[in-house]
Write a protein that holds these residues in place. Structure first.
Motif, short mmCIF file in Angstrom:
data_model
loop_
_atom_site.label_atom_id
_atom_site.label_comp_id
_atom_site.label_asym_id
_atom_site.label_seq_id
_atom_site.Cartn_x
_atom_site.Cartn_y
_atom_site.Cartn_z
N UNK A 1 0.67 -1.25 -0.13
CA UNK A 1 0.19 -0.04 -0.04
C UNK A 1 0.87 1.05 0.06
N UNK A 2 2.07 1.24 0.21
CA UNK A 2 3.05 2.49 0.64
C UNK A 2 3.12 3.11 -0.76
N UNK A 3 3.26 2.50 -1.87
CA UNK A 3 2.89 3.30 -3.09
C UNK A 3 1.97 4.19 -3.49
N UNK A 4 0.90 3.83 -3.05
CA UNK A 4 -0.39 4.69 -3.10
C UNK A 4 -0.41 5.85 -2.18
N UNK A 5 0.19 5.33 -1.00
CA UNK A 5 0.59 6.39 0.06
C UNK A 5 1.26 7.54 -0.09
N UNK A 6 2.45 7.19 -0.55
CA UNK A 6 3.34 8.04 -1.16
C UNK A 6 2.85 9.08 -2.34
N UNK A 7 2.27 8.49 -3.19
CA UNK A 7 1.52 9.17 -4.26
C UNK A 7 0.62 10.40 -3.78
N UNK A 8 0.06 9.96 -2.57
CA UNK A 8 -1.02 10.99 -2.04
C UNK A 8 -0.13 12.05 -1.07
N UNK A 9 0.88 11.60 -0.51
CA UNK A 9 1.61 12.31 0.43
C UNK A 9 2.32 13.48 -0.26
N UNK A 10 2.72 12.98 -1.49
CA UNK A 10 3.81 14.12 -2.29
C UNK A 10 2.92 14.85 -3.51
N UNK A 11 1.60 14.45 -3.45
CA UNK A 11 1.04 15.20 -4.51
C UNK A 11 0.81 16.64 -4.27
N UNK A 12 1.08 17.58 -5.33
CA UNK A 12 1.26 18.70 -5.20
C UNK A 12 0.22 19.52 -5.79
N UNK A 13 -0.83 18.81 -6.67
CA UNK A 13 -1.88 19.15 -7.55
C UNK A 13 -2.99 19.08 -6.48
N UNK B 1 -5.54 10.51 -2.24
CA UNK B 1 -5.89 10.20 -0.96
C UNK B 1 -6.93 8.81 -1.00
N UNK B 2 -7.78 8.93 -1.71
CA UNK B 2 -8.98 8.06 -1.93
C UNK B 2 -8.33 6.59 -2.24
N UNK B 3 -7.16 6.71 -3.16
CA UNK B 3 -6.43 5.72 -3.54
C UNK B 3 -5.70 4.96 -2.54
N UNK B 4 -5.11 5.80 -1.82
CA UNK B 4 -4.38 5.52 -0.68
C UNK B 4 -5.25 4.80 0.41
N UNK B 5 -6.08 5.35 0.73
CA UNK B 5 -7.02 4.69 1.82
C UNK B 5 -7.53 3.29 1.26
N UNK B 6 -7.97 3.41 -0.10
CA UNK B 6 -8.39 2.05 -0.52
C UNK B 6 -7.51 1.01 -0.53
N UNK B 7 -6.18 1.06 -1.09
CA UNK B 7 -5.11 0.23 -0.80
C UNK B 7 -5.01 -0.31 0.61
N UNK B 8 -5.07 0.78 1.49
CA UNK B 8 -4.67 0.37 2.99
C UNK B 8 -6.09 -0.62 3.42
N UNK B 9 -7.07 -0.18 2.90
CA UNK B 9 -8.30 -0.93 3.56
C UNK B 9 -8.17 -2.38 2.79
N UNK B 10 -7.74 -2.37 1.46
CA UNK B 10 -7.84 -3.71 1.00
C UNK B 10 -6.62 -4.59 1.83
N UNK B 11 -5.56 -3.99 2.21
CA UNK B 11 -4.46 -4.55 2.97
C UNK B 11 -4.99 -5.14 4.32
#
Length: 84
Positions: free
Chosen positions: A9-21, A29-39
């Protein structure tokens, strides 16, 4: 020094945290939370569980601060300010 474990799930998490747009941030954020929920559907060791708990807290804080801030700026008709 060893490298910390990398979790699925870390790749999705990092994408959210590092997003500047601010327009893309809610999606990230939704993608990261979904990846975590799946895990969370499978068992994990205490180290990863702590990392998941920390990541969820961080994402929810990011959502509350950055996404809400961006929406407020849109409602007020002014461009949002980048804060990092």
């Amino acid at each position: 020094m060893s490298n910390p474990a990398t979790y699925s799930w870390q790749q999705a998490y990092l994408a959210a945290v590092l997003e500047t747009d601010n327009n893309l941030m809610p999606l990230r954020i939704y993608e990261a939370l979904a990846a975590i929920e799946q895990r969370l559907l499978s068992a994990m060791d205490p180290t990863e569980q702590q990392a998941v708990d920390d990541a969820q807290t961080g994402l929810l804080t990011l959502k509350a601060e950055r996404v809400a801030e961006g929406m407020g700026a849109i409602r007020e008709g002014r461009p949002s300010e980048e804060t990092c």
